[in-house]
Write an enzyme that holds these catalytic residues in place. Structure first.
Site, short mmCIF file in Angstrom:
data_model
loop_
_atom_site.label_atom_id
_atom_site.label_comp_id
_atom_site.label_asym_id
_atom_site.label_seq_id
_atom_site.Cartn_x
_atom_site.Cartn_y
_atom_site.Cartn_z
N LYS B 51 0.85 -0.84 0.66
CA LYS B 51 0.02 -0.04 -0.28
C LYS B 51 0.90 1.38 -0.31
O LYS B 51 1.81 1.53 0.40
CB LYS B 51 -1.03 0.05 1.03
CG LYS B 51 -2.09 0.94 1.06
CD LYS B 51 -2.70 0.96 2.50
CE LYS B 51 -3.74 2.11 2.41
NZ LYS B 51 -5.03 1.52 3.47
N SER B 125 -9.33 2.43 2.82
CA SER B 125 -8.73 2.56 1.68
C SER B 125 -7.95 2.25 1.17
O SER B 125 -7.01 2.60 0.55
CB SER B 125 -7.71 4.09 2.64
OG SER B 125 -6.87 3.50 3.78
N SER B 149 -9.91 -0.32 6.75
CA SER B 149 -9.42 -0.07 5.90
C SER B 149 -8.42 -0.88 4.57
O SER B 149 -8.43 -0.82 3.65
CB SER B 149 -8.16 1.43 5.76
OG SER B 149 -8.65 2.48 5.56
#
Lengths: 90, 450
Positions: B51, B125, B149
């Site tokens: 990420k 997210s 997330s």
């Protein structure tokens, strides 16, 4: 939150907003604070505060200097002058 | 579902395998936007993605924000370092909401789209991490969750998303959102792969004092609790599918009991107050002369220089900095920030009592996957309320796993299983037993070896 209070807050945050952003954010913030206020309908009494979800054992590092090998790698992300980081005036 | 890591290691790779993998991925990525960059030099090892808020040495790390454009970390995050040293190879950085501020992957310059249907959101997210896991046959994703997330995009994209107990995996090398809530986790196509990666990346780290070396337990009392208020918050379609799942769980030998936790909905405002307060201080370090974006107007007065630099934040980041600063103000701190910390204590205590005797099971999201146009039109409070099911375990630091369990109208639905602190392996075992009778579906299998 009135306009003066909002402007004071923006100054404290060092955030500037253009006209459209300001209109949008001030309305959102009113709605969000109203939502946050629902927390105060709930009685928490003498409950202690949880700064973390778990108990963090006190585990400090030894107070000794360790050499970091890649200083150039860090400085690569800044503007430098004679090995000093260049920043704004204070 | 077997381990794709073991399968990959046992198979002989055809000549040019990694080149074909990169080419195939690059092509699909044009439509789905999962990766911000792809490592074209990968030549061995099991591929893993990272990420964009986790530092990878010499690879641009922006956390989805323009203000970090051009930031090249000179070090690896601990989890990246540990995985890279264990026959895993870095494949690329995945897209995300700016600093993790979002539930639909839309608060960013590069929007990842749902691999089952590109008109729908991928969730957030960790949007790119979930899409990457859904499209790549042999791959695991390092992701991060603050308030859901990992679970949220895992559910919308039909993959397994594991958020461990707070403090189980070192946060060193993470671009912080909210330090007391951030947890690095893993996404994969099976619980087995997650277990393999978790075994490698977990454990104490001298660079993160909150990463504790507590012994993990593996307790399963064959008991499932459903929380009335959380079920009431889900829409009818999700509820009817979830009821079918509960019947199957009963058939697996679990006893199921519904409980009421009257104040559990207060977790949402408490979470947003704490996370915004912490985010507003964390984001103060982006001042225009360190990390990423550089403001060259050094003759400018300091406050003006600082303010000008912070214009690079997106709207949601600005909103959270303003609100976070407000709730920490001396005049209202007691009413908001300290109150939220007390609510967190009560949530840990009350939810923890249930988790001593069993797991909690909920749908992962209260709605089916929304179309992008619908998600864009939500007000901030409407969007925050969508986190009702992922915030309670997140604010309390309880481990949780989202796993796919149904595909109504061709789109995946996820359920979330929650356990007590450090009982992470019991959750992975639970999902493993689910996977023996349920086969996950994927639309792409990039990198498959026939």
């Amino acid at each position: 939150m009135d306009a003066n209070e909002f402007d004071r807050l923006l100054k404290v945050c060092r955030i500037s907003l253009n006209h459209d952003e300001k209109d949008r954010i001030i309305n959102d913030i009113e709605e969000i604070i109203k939502y946050f206020n629902t927390l105060n309908e709930f009685e928490t009494g003498n409950t202690s505060e949880s700064y973390h979800a778990i108990r963090i054992p006190e585990r400090l590092r030894q107070d000794k200097v360790e050499a970091f090998q890649n200083t150039n790698g860090i400085l690569k992300n800044t503007k430098t002058y004679r090995f000093y980081v260049v920043g704004p005036k204070i | 579902m077997s381990s794709s890591i073991k399968e990959f290691q046992s198979k002989e790779k055809p000549e040019g395998y990694y080149k074909k993998l990169v080419n195939g991925l690059s092509e699909v990525n044009k439509q789905l936007g999962a990766f911000l960059n792809i490592n074209e030099t990968i030549k061995d090892g099991f591929p893993f993605s990272v990420k964009d808020n986790l530092c990878v040495r010499d690879v641009e790390t922006k956390a989805g924000s323009e203000i970090l454009s051009g930031y090249i970390p000179p070090f690896n995050a601990t989890c990246v370092e540990r995985l890279s040293s264990s026959k895993f190879s870095f494949l690329g950085k995945t897209s995300m909401d700016e600093f993790g501020f979002g539930s639909f992957g839309l608060n960013t310059m590069c929007v990842a789209k749902n691999p089952f249907n590109t008109a729908y959101v991928a969730g957030g997210s960790s949007s790119g991490a979930a899409v990457a896991t859904s499209i790549l046959k042999y791959h695991v994703a390092l992701a991060e969750s603050t308030g859901g997330s990992i679970s949220n995009p895992a559910a919308f994209c039909g993959v397994v998303g594991f958020t461990p107990t707070y403090g189980a995996i070192s946060r060193y090398g993470l671009v912080d959102y909210a330090n007391s809530l951030d947890k690095i986790g893993i996404m994969a196509r099976s619980s087995e792969d997650i277990r393999t990666v978790f075994d490698i990346v977990k454990g104490p780290d001298s660079y993160d004092s909150t990463c504790v070396g507590i012994k993990f337990t593996n307790v399963n009392n064959k008991k499932i609790f459903l929380i009335k208020q959380l079920l009431d918050a889900t829409d009818e379609k999700v509820r009817s599918e979830f009821d079918k799942l509960v019947s199957k769980i009963r058939e697996m030998g679990y006893s199921v009991e519904e409980k009421s936790l009257e104040f559990i909905e207060k977790a949402i405002p408490a979470y947003y107050i704490i996370s915004m307060a912490e985010a507003s201080t964390n984001l103060a370090k982006y001042n225009g002369y360190k990390y990423g974006f550089k403001n060259e107007n050094f003759s400018e007065e300091y406050n003006r220089f600082f303010t000008e630099s912070r214009s690079k934040f997106g709207v949601e980041a600005k909103r959270r900095v303003v609100l976070g600063t407000f709730v920490r103000s001396a005049s209202v701190k007691e009413k908001y920030y300290r109150k939220a910390l007390k609510v967190r204590s009560l949530l840990i205590r009350e939810i923890g009592k249930l988790l001593k005797n069993g797991f909690i099971l909920t749908p992962t999201m209260p709605i089916t996957t929304p179309k992008i146009e619908k998600a864009v039109s939500l007000t901030p409070v409407e969007a925050y309320r969508m986190d009702i099911l992922t915030i309670p375990p997140s604010i309390c630091g309880f481990p949780h796993v989202s796993f796919p369990y149904s595909y109504p109208n061709g789109m995946p639905l996820g359920a979330q299983i929650i356990s007590d602190h450090f009982n992470d392996y019991a959750l992975l075992d639970f999902v493993k037993s689910w996977e023996t009778s349920f086969r996950y579906k994927f639309k792409y299998n990039i990198g498959d070896i026939r």
